[in-house]
Design a protein around this motif. Structure first.
Motif, PDB file in Angstrom:
ATOM      1  N   MET A 176     -10.983  24.902 -33.757  1.00  0.00           N
ATOM      2  CA  MET A 176      -9.461  23.943 -33.754  1.00  0.00           C
ATOM      3  C   MET A 176      -7.879  25.394 -33.354  1.00  0.00           C
ATOM      4  O   MET A 176      -7.309  25.369 -32.541  1.00  0.00           O
ATOM      5  CB  MET A 176      -9.124  23.475 -35.116  1.00  0.00           C
ATOM      6  CG  MET A 176      -9.881  22.316 -35.209  1.00  0.00           C
ATOM      7  SD  MET A 176      -9.361  20.973 -33.365  1.00  0.00           S
ATOM      8  CE  MET A 176      -7.652  20.870 -33.458  1.00  0.00           C
ATOM      9  N   ALA A 177      -7.730  26.010 -33.697  1.00  0.00           N
ATOM     10  CA  ALA A 177      -7.554  27.396 -33.680  1.00  0.00           C
ATOM     11  C   ALA A 177      -7.025  28.327 -32.527  1.00  0.00           C
ATOM     12  O   ALA A 177      -6.386  28.212 -31.565  1.00  0.00           O
ATOM     13  CB  ALA A 177      -6.882  29.038 -34.378  1.00  0.00           C
ATOM     14  N   GLU A 181      -3.965  27.102 -37.293  1.00  0.00           N
ATOM     15  CA  GLU A 181      -2.378  27.141 -36.213  1.00  0.00           C
ATOM     16  C   GLU A 181      -2.445  28.092 -34.993  1.00  0.00           C
ATOM     17  O   GLU A 181      -3.593  28.927 -35.727  1.00  0.00           O
ATOM     18  CB  GLU A 181      -1.545  27.225 -37.561  1.00  0.00           C
ATOM     19  CG  GLU A 181      -1.598  26.413 -38.738  1.00  0.00           C
ATOM     20  CD  GLU A 181      -0.975  25.304 -38.225  1.00  0.00           C
ATOM     21  OE1 GLU A 181      -0.403  24.310 -37.363  1.00  0.00           O
ATOM     22  OE2 GLU A 181      -1.963  24.185 -38.715  1.00  0.00           O
ATOM     23  N   SER A 182      -1.928  28.240 -34.617  1.00  0.00           N
ATOM     24  CA  SER A 182      -1.440  28.951 -33.687  1.00  0.00           C
ATOM     25  C   SER A 182      -0.851  29.954 -33.981  1.00  0.00           C
ATOM     26  O   SER A 182      -0.817  31.087 -32.865  1.00  0.00           O
ATOM     27  CB  SER A 182      -0.758  27.952 -32.155  1.00  0.00           C
ATOM     28  OG  SER A 182       0.169  27.926 -31.884  1.00  0.00           O
ATOM     29  N   ILE A 183       0.262  30.340 -34.547  1.00  0.00           N
ATOM     30  CA  ILE A 183       1.013  31.036 -35.407  1.00  0.00           C
ATOM     31  C   ILE A 183       0.066  32.408 -35.922  1.00  0.00           C
ATOM     32  O   ILE A 183       0.348  33.627 -34.518  1.00  0.00           O
ATOM     33  CB  ILE A 183       1.840  31.311 -36.412  1.00  0.00           C
ATOM     34  CG1 ILE A 183       2.615  29.915 -36.273  1.00  0.00           C
ATOM     35  CG2 ILE A 183       2.287  31.803 -37.155  1.00  0.00           C
ATOM     36  CD1 ILE A 183       3.782  29.361 -37.468  1.00  0.00           C
ATOM     37  N   GLY A 187     -16.418  31.504 -33.898  1.00  0.00           N
ATOM     38  CA  GLY A 187     -15.942  31.100 -35.428  1.00  0.00           C
ATOM     39  C   GLY A 187     -17.544  30.510 -36.033  1.00  0.00           C
ATOM     40  O   GLY A 187     -17.890  29.845 -34.337  1.00  0.00           O
ATOM     41  N   ASP A 188     -17.730  30.375 -37.262  1.00  0.00           N
ATOM     42  CA  ASP A 188     -18.153  29.419 -37.846  1.00  0.00           C
ATOM     43  C   ASP A 188     -17.572  27.447 -37.972  1.00  0.00           C
ATOM     44  O   ASP A 188     -18.394  26.638 -38.023  1.00  0.00           O
ATOM     45  CB  ASP A 188     -19.196  29.284 -38.830  1.00  0.00           C
ATOM     46  CG  ASP A 188     -18.779  29.584 -39.719  1.00  0.00           C
ATOM     47  OD1 ASP A 188     -17.500  30.495 -40.111  1.00  0.00           O
ATOM     48  OD2 ASP A 188     -18.492  29.001 -40.894  1.00  0.00           O
ATOM     49  N   ASN A 189     -16.767  27.913 -37.429  1.00  0.00           N
ATOM     50  CA  ASN A 189     -15.934  26.524 -38.748  1.00  0.00           C
ATOM     51  C   ASN A 189     -14.576  25.782 -37.827  1.00  0.00           C
ATOM     52  O   ASN A 189     -14.225  26.373 -36.909  1.00  0.00           O
ATOM     53  CB  ASN A 189     -15.482  26.610 -39.511  1.00  0.00           C
ATOM     54  CG  ASN A 189     -14.475  25.979 -40.451  1.00  0.00           C
ATOM     55  OD1 ASN A 189     -14.056  24.822 -39.786  1.00  0.00           O
ATOM     56  ND2 ASN A 189     -14.171  25.977 -41.470  1.00  0.00           N
ATOM     57  N   LYS A 248     -16.011  19.276 -27.546  1.00  0.00           N
ATOM     58  CA  LYS A 248     -16.618  20.530 -27.995  1.00  0.00           C
ATOM     59  C   LYS A 248     -16.298  22.267 -27.878  1.00  0.00           C
ATOM     60  O   LYS A 248     -15.103  22.150 -26.663  1.00  0.00           O
ATOM     61  CB  LYS A 248     -17.712  20.458 -27.147  1.00  0.00           C
ATOM     62  CG  LYS A 248     -18.634  19.057 -27.013  1.00  0.00           C
ATOM     63  CD  LYS A 248     -19.237  18.859 -28.356  1.00  0.00           C
ATOM     64  CE  LYS A 248     -20.143  17.543 -28.017  1.00  0.00           C
ATOM     65  NZ  LYS A 248     -20.036  16.733 -29.676  1.00  0.00           N
ATOM     66  N   PRO A 249     -16.441  23.235 -28.449  1.00  0.00           N
ATOM     67  CA  PRO A 249     -16.595  24.272 -27.935  1.00  0.00           C
ATOM     68  C   PRO A 249     -16.436  24.661 -26.669  1.00  0.00           C
ATOM     69  O   PRO A 249     -17.181  23.950 -26.106  1.00  0.00           O
ATOM     70  CB  PRO A 249     -17.385  25.378 -29.489  1.00  0.00           C
ATOM     71  CG  PRO A 249     -17.739  24.069 -30.381  1.00  0.00           C
ATOM     72  CD  PRO A 249     -16.956  23.324 -29.676  1.00  0.00           C
TER      73      PRO A 249
END
Lengths: 256, 256
Positions: B213-214, B183-185, B205-207, B241-242
């Motif tokens: 996604m965050a 979530e963006s919160i 991050g790794d996930n 992609k990232p």
């Protein structure tokens, strides 16, 4: 009007409301007994034994022995035993489901069980849920006694077994096999116990989503009584109606 | 190569793996500290306090004070306080979330709370879940620290907070507001804490499903490191992609 030779009957909302009597219920069941029409109470309650359920009905002046009771715990134990006799089963749940599992000759086991069963457990712990999740991830067949999302109590609606079950479903991504109403698994077994044919048996209950759907899913005729969950207004918006609808079971006695 | 002025960094899988060291992590953070680039660790772990998290990182030789830590518990307490200061909150969860709620001046209360918060609670009980369900049905705002479905442990994957949260969601039919990644919160709050602008900040991050996604949900550039959950193979089937991908954070140090 068709005369049915066997009756499958729901409990809460149909025979009583929580701790409250439903007046017509006693006369209804006495009429069945008098006419020697076989009847069986079919319940999603997995926490009580058939003896305990029969005792409660007797208190409401409803003629009942333990052989008139068929619980989702019994249906669950039968289902597992049918898949594998002597199977090892990890059980989350209360007295009713534990008793049924043991009586059926299944082995309760928390190490590499072949089946994981969850029924309502008001002493649920993180450790119990962890053991269940690990076993399901390792391939144990995942079974839930029923998907009821809430339990009516004097405090309000408390979490039902369907809500507890979702911990394992969400965590593992594995959907359980549900045994209780509205599934046909419990109904097909109940039909064998009551001993009448599909065409000659009537399913009676107050809850469209569980009792009536269970009957429909099994191919039974259904009788909805408006003494519990499903009101006249709610039924209006439902397309597929029960075979019969009554305000009180009193109205049905003359049609037996 | 763009130079980022601030870093938001995941913990498990990025800075360490459970109890295991990730070699490059220490050098990576030391390089940030040397270059005086602000960094903040952003974690979905609601059970520990910032002090406890900082202590663990220090043991891995990663330069950290408690002010480098931003937990979903802190974000949750900030979020509630932003809706209503002094709000009454029923809390299911461990030390981290309880501390954050109290530190923010919110009132922990199990009678008619305005908010219900659930974080991972390894002493979960049916009574806690019942209180939460009753309060949510009575209109309390339902908040979950994070939706993680599983927690990796040496025993295997145990139920995460997202799985426990589902008991309340399924029973009441009310969806929670999730605070943690993806979530963006939590991210928007973390951005304010690290103090750099959206364009100048990198999420590491790794996930993919949580960390990356965050970042994406917040509009941040992202760096995926393949030392944890998301492998090179998994990333191939993902369309969006990232911004950057590295096998080890070692590779990134020269690009700071």
């Amino acid at each position: 009007m068709k005369k049915y030779k066997g009756y499958l009957i729901d409990l809460d909302g149909t025979m009583y409301k929580g701790t409250e009597k439903i007046e017509a219920a006693s006369d209804f069941v006495k009429a069945l007994a008098e006419k020697q029409i076989p009847y069986l109470f079919v319940t999603n309650n997995s926490s009580r034994t058939p003896e305990q359920v029969a005792e409660k009905l007797t208190e409401f002046d409803i003629p009942t022995t333990k052989d008139h009771i068929f619980t989702t715990s019994q249906a669950t134990a039968n289902f597992i035993s049918g898949k594998k006799s002597n199977a090892s089963v990890y059980v989350i749940g209360e007295e009713g489901i534990r008793d049924s599992i043991v009586e059926k000759g299944l082995q309760i086991n928390d190490m590499n069980p072949e089946f994981v069963v969850i029924g309502i457990d008001r002493e649920i712990t993180y450790e119990k849920l962890s053991i269940a999740c690990l076993a399901v991830r390792q391939g144990a067949t995942f079974i839930s006694t029923n998907g009821d999302i809430a339990i009516p109590t004097e405090r309000g609606l408390l979490p039902g077994n369907g809500a507890l079950t979702s911990v394992i479903t969400v965590s593992t991504g594995v959907q359980p096999i549900f045994i209780g109403k509205p599934e046909s698994i419990i109904m097909e077994q109940a039909l064998k116990v009551v001993g009448t044919s599909l065409e000659d048996t009537l399913m009676v209950g107050d809850n469209y989503d569980t009792d009536i759907m269970a009957g429909m899913n099994t191919g039974l005729d259904t009788l909805l009584v408006h003494t519990g969950v499903t009101t006249v207004e709610m039924l209006q918006s439902i397309e597929r109606k029960p075979t019969y609808t009554v305000g009180s079971l009193e109205e049905w006695i003359e049609k037996m």
